[in-house]
Write a protein that holds these residues in place. Structure first.
Motif, PDB file in Angstrom:
ATOM      1  N   ARG A 273      -3.387  -3.658   3.293  1.00  0.00           N
ATOM      2  CA  ARG A 273      -2.816  -2.500   2.609  1.00  0.00           C
ATOM      3  C   ARG A 273      -3.502  -2.276   1.268  1.00  0.00           C
ATOM      4  O   ARG A 273      -3.770  -1.131   0.874  1.00  0.00           O
ATOM      5  CB  ARG A 273      -1.313  -2.716   2.409  1.00  0.00           C
ATOM      6  CG  ARG A 273      -0.578  -1.546   1.784  1.00  0.00           C
ATOM      7  CD  ARG A 273      -0.640  -0.331   2.674  1.00  0.00           C
ATOM      8  NE  ARG A 273      -0.108   0.845   2.003  1.00  0.00           N
ATOM      9  CZ  ARG A 273      -0.292   2.086   2.426  1.00  0.00           C
ATOM     10  NH1 ARG A 273      -1.016   2.305   3.516  1.00  0.00           N
ATOM     11  NH2 ARG A 273       0.215   3.101   1.765  1.00  0.00           N
ATOM     12  N   ILE A 274      -3.798  -3.351   0.550  1.00  0.00           N
ATOM     13  CA  ILE A 274      -4.513  -3.230  -0.724  1.00  0.00           C
ATOM     14  C   ILE A 274      -5.910  -2.650  -0.485  1.00  0.00           C
ATOM     15  O   ILE A 274      -6.363  -1.764  -1.219  1.00  0.00           O
ATOM     16  CB  ILE A 274      -4.600  -4.603  -1.412  1.00  0.00           C
ATOM     17  CG1 ILE A 274      -3.207  -5.067  -1.852  1.00  0.00           C
ATOM     18  CG2 ILE A 274      -5.532  -4.548  -2.615  1.00  0.00           C
ATOM     19  CD1 ILE A 274      -3.174  -6.480  -2.408  1.00  0.00           C
TER      20      ILE A 274
ATOM     21  N   THR B 161       3.948  -6.571   2.879  1.00  0.00           N
ATOM     22  CA  THR B 161       4.219  -7.793   2.117  1.00  0.00           C
ATOM     23  C   THR B 161       5.044  -8.780   2.928  1.00  0.00           C
ATOM     24  O   THR B 161       4.718  -9.977   3.002  1.00  0.00           O
ATOM     25  CB  THR B 161       4.953  -7.451   0.811  1.00  0.00           C
ATOM     26  OG1 THR B 161       4.169  -6.536   0.041  1.00  0.00           O
ATOM     27  CG2 THR B 161       5.204  -8.706  -0.008  1.00  0.00           C
ATOM     28  N   LEU B 162       6.119  -8.297   3.547  1.00  0.00           N
ATOM     29  CA  LEU B 162       6.964  -9.180   4.358  1.00  0.00           C
ATOM     30  C   LEU B 162       6.195  -9.732   5.549  1.00  0.00           C
ATOM     31  O   LEU B 162       6.381 -10.894   5.928  1.00  0.00           O
ATOM     32  CB  LEU B 162       8.201  -8.417   4.833  1.00  0.00           C
ATOM     33  CG  LEU B 162       9.173  -7.966   3.731  1.00  0.00           C
ATOM     34  CD1 LEU B 162      10.331  -7.180   4.331  1.00  0.00           C
ATOM     35  CD2 LEU B 162       9.693  -9.172   2.948  1.00  0.00           C
TER      36      LEU B 162
ATOM     37  N   ALA C 103       9.636   0.780  -3.541  1.00  0.00           N
ATOM     38  CA  ALA C 103      10.241   1.897  -2.816  1.00  0.00           C
ATOM     39  C   ALA C 103       9.437   2.313  -1.587  1.00  0.00           C
ATOM     40  O   ALA C 103       9.893   3.156  -0.819  1.00  0.00           O
ATOM     41  CB  ALA C 103      10.397   3.101  -3.748  1.00  0.00           C
ATOM     42  N   SER C 104       8.257   1.735  -1.410  1.00  0.00           N
ATOM     43  CA  SER C 104       7.387   2.138  -0.298  1.00  0.00           C
ATOM     44  C   SER C 104       7.615   1.250   0.917  1.00  0.00           C
ATOM     45  O   SER C 104       7.369   0.039   0.855  1.00  0.00           O
ATOM     46  CB  SER C 104       5.920   2.063  -0.729  1.00  0.00           C
ATOM     47  OG  SER C 104       5.069   2.246   0.379  1.00  0.00           O
ATOM     48  N   PRO C 105       8.058   1.811   2.043  1.00  0.00           N
ATOM     49  CA  PRO C 105       8.214   0.999   3.266  1.00  0.00           C
ATOM     50  C   PRO C 105       6.897   0.382   3.725  1.00  0.00           C
ATOM     51  O   PRO C 105       6.889  -0.731   4.271  1.00  0.00           O
ATOM     52  CB  PRO C 105       8.755   2.008   4.288  1.00  0.00           C
ATOM     53  CG  PRO C 105       9.366   3.102   3.476  1.00  0.00           C
ATOM     54  CD  PRO C 105       8.535   3.193   2.235  1.00  0.00           C
ATOM     55  N   ALA C 106       5.784   1.098   3.508  1.00  0.00           N
ATOM     56  CA  ALA C 106       4.485   0.574   3.941  1.00  0.00           C
ATOM     57  C   ALA C 106       4.108  -0.677   3.149  1.00  0.00           C
ATOM     58  O   ALA C 106       3.666  -1.686   3.718  1.00  0.00           O
ATOM     59  CB  ALA C 106       3.415   1.653   3.780  1.00  0.00           C
ATOM     60  N   TRP C 107       4.267  -0.620   1.823  1.00  0.00           N
ATOM     61  CA  TRP C 107       3.935  -1.765   0.982  1.00  0.00           C
ATOM     62  C   TRP C 107       4.872  -2.942   1.258  1.00  0.00           C
ATOM     63  O   TRP C 107       4.413  -4.082   1.418  1.00  0.00           O
ATOM     64  CB  TRP C 107       4.009  -1.387  -0.496  1.00  0.00           C
ATOM     65  CG  TRP C 107       2.821  -0.666  -1.020  1.00  0.00           C
ATOM     66  CD1 TRP C 107       2.723   0.663  -1.331  1.00  0.00           C
ATOM     67  CD2 TRP C 107       1.528  -1.229  -1.304  1.00  0.00           C
ATOM     68  NE1 TRP C 107       1.467   0.955  -1.795  1.00  0.00           N
ATOM     69  CE2 TRP C 107       0.718  -0.180  -1.784  1.00  0.00           C
ATOM     70  CE3 TRP C 107       0.993  -2.504  -1.196  1.00  0.00           C
ATOM     71  CZ2 TRP C 107      -0.615  -0.374  -2.158  1.00  0.00           C
ATOM     72  CZ3 TRP C 107      -0.331  -2.705  -1.567  1.00  0.00           C
ATOM     73  CH2 TRP C 107      -1.121  -1.654  -2.046  1.00  0.00           C
ATOM     74  N   ILE C 108       6.164  -2.680   1.340  1.00  0.00           N
ATOM     75  CA  ILE C 108       7.126  -3.756   1.561  1.00  0.00           C
ATOM     76  C   ILE C 108       6.944  -4.355   2.956  1.00  0.00           C
ATOM     77  O   ILE C 108       6.999  -5.582   3.131  1.00  0.00           O
ATOM     78  CB  ILE C 108       8.568  -3.251   1.367  1.00  0.00           C
ATOM     79  CG1 ILE C 108       8.783  -2.823  -0.093  1.00  0.00           C
ATOM     80  CG2 ILE C 108       9.577  -4.328   1.763  1.00  0.00           C
ATOM     81  CD1 ILE C 108       8.598  -3.944  -1.098  1.00  0.00           C
ATOM     82  N   GLY C 109       6.716  -3.508   3.937  1.00  0.00           N
ATOM     83  CA  GLY C 109       6.489  -4.019   5.288  1.00  0.00           C
ATOM     84  C   GLY C 109       5.263  -4.902   5.365  1.00  0.00           C
ATOM     85  O   GLY C 109       5.288  -5.967   5.997  1.00  0.00           O
TER      86      GLY C 109
END
Length: 268
Positions: free
Chosen positions: A223-224, A68-69, A60-66
């Motif tokens: 991010r991690i 990752t992609l 649900a996090s745009p920061a995490w998904i962004g």
């Protein structure tokens, strides 16, 4: 007691040593998985309760998904770049002359020099050519870091099978291009695919160079690192769990591709 009997009595030492090393390597990974489903808002072992909310928070996090992609895209293009250049390099250095060995050693330099020194040099060059924070820049940098692994893997496969088959094709009348395209390249399929998978994960997991040259365009390792430094929530454990399963799947895929020619040979 004879020497043979004494020797046989110690045969358990090596398996025990291997088992201890495996436990030491795998145990930290195994501890991450239960912490990813803990109900506490901080990392805790043993976990308390069971919940999947940290996985939901990741998706649900745009920061995490962004991030990752972005890492997936960078890894794909860096893997493609490293695989193409590494395969060409291995083929060019196949003769193993003195100069070939010298140039081949130069291609291994990114793995010999400390990565922080490499990252600093890349940052200075990228600032000069306005590549700081760009996708093209990070793809080039990660491709360079993955290149040695591709060269070594493909060169090994070429020495084992590719060159002999190419010479046989030339004797049968095939030209240099046809011998390479229809004989050498298919014989190196397993090595090339394995190298591409390995190069992808070299790029996907890389942190130091990305910290130096990506700026605010975070990759997943960046991010991690930011989460570990500032919050240290179980979302990190959830991400690590997902990466563990993806990595294991990639390893099995690599092994399947690597041993496919042997299985086809046995079936034939």
């Amino acid at each position: 007691m004879t020497p043979a009997v004494r020797h046989s009595g110690r045969t358990w030492l090596l398996p025990a040593y291997v088992a201890l090393v495996l436990v030491f390597l795998i145990l930290p990974v195994c501890l991450v998985i239960p912490m990813s489903v803990s109900e506490t808002s901080y990392l805790k072992f043993p976990p308390t309760g069971f919940t999947l909310k940290w996985f939901a928070s990741f998706f649900a996090s745009p920061a995490w998904i962004g991030a990752t992609l972005r890492s997936v895209a960078i890894g794909f293009w860096a893997s493609l770049l490293a695989t193409v250049l590494g395969t060409m390099t291995a083929f060019a250095l196949r003769r193993s002359t003195r100069w070939d060995r010298l140039i081949g050693g130069a291609f291994l330099s990114p793995q010999v020099v400390p990565v922080i020194i490499v990252a600093l040099g890349i940052m200075l060059i990228f600032n000069r050519f306005h590549l700081y924070g760009s996708m093209i820049g990070i793809v080039m940098a990660h491709g360079m870091l993955a290149l040695p692994f591709v060269v070594i893997n493909v060169a090994t496969g070429l020495r084992q099978r590719g060159e002999t088959l190419a010479l046989a094709a030339r004797v049968m009348g095939a030209g240099p291009f046809k011998a390479f395209w229809y004989v050498t390249l298919p014989s190196l399929r397993a090595s090339i695919v394995t190298s591409a998978i390995f190069a992808f994960f070299v790029s996907f997991d890389e942190l130091v160079v990305a910290l130096f040259i990506m700026g605010r365009n975070e990759t997943l390792p960046m991010r991690i690192w930011a989460n570990v430094r500032d919050d240290l929530t179980p979302v990190v454990a959830a991400v690590a769990t997902l990466l563990i399963f993806v990595t294991v799947l990639a390893v099995f895929l690599s092994e399947w591709v690597l041993h496919k020619p042997a299985r086809e040979k046995q079936a034939g």
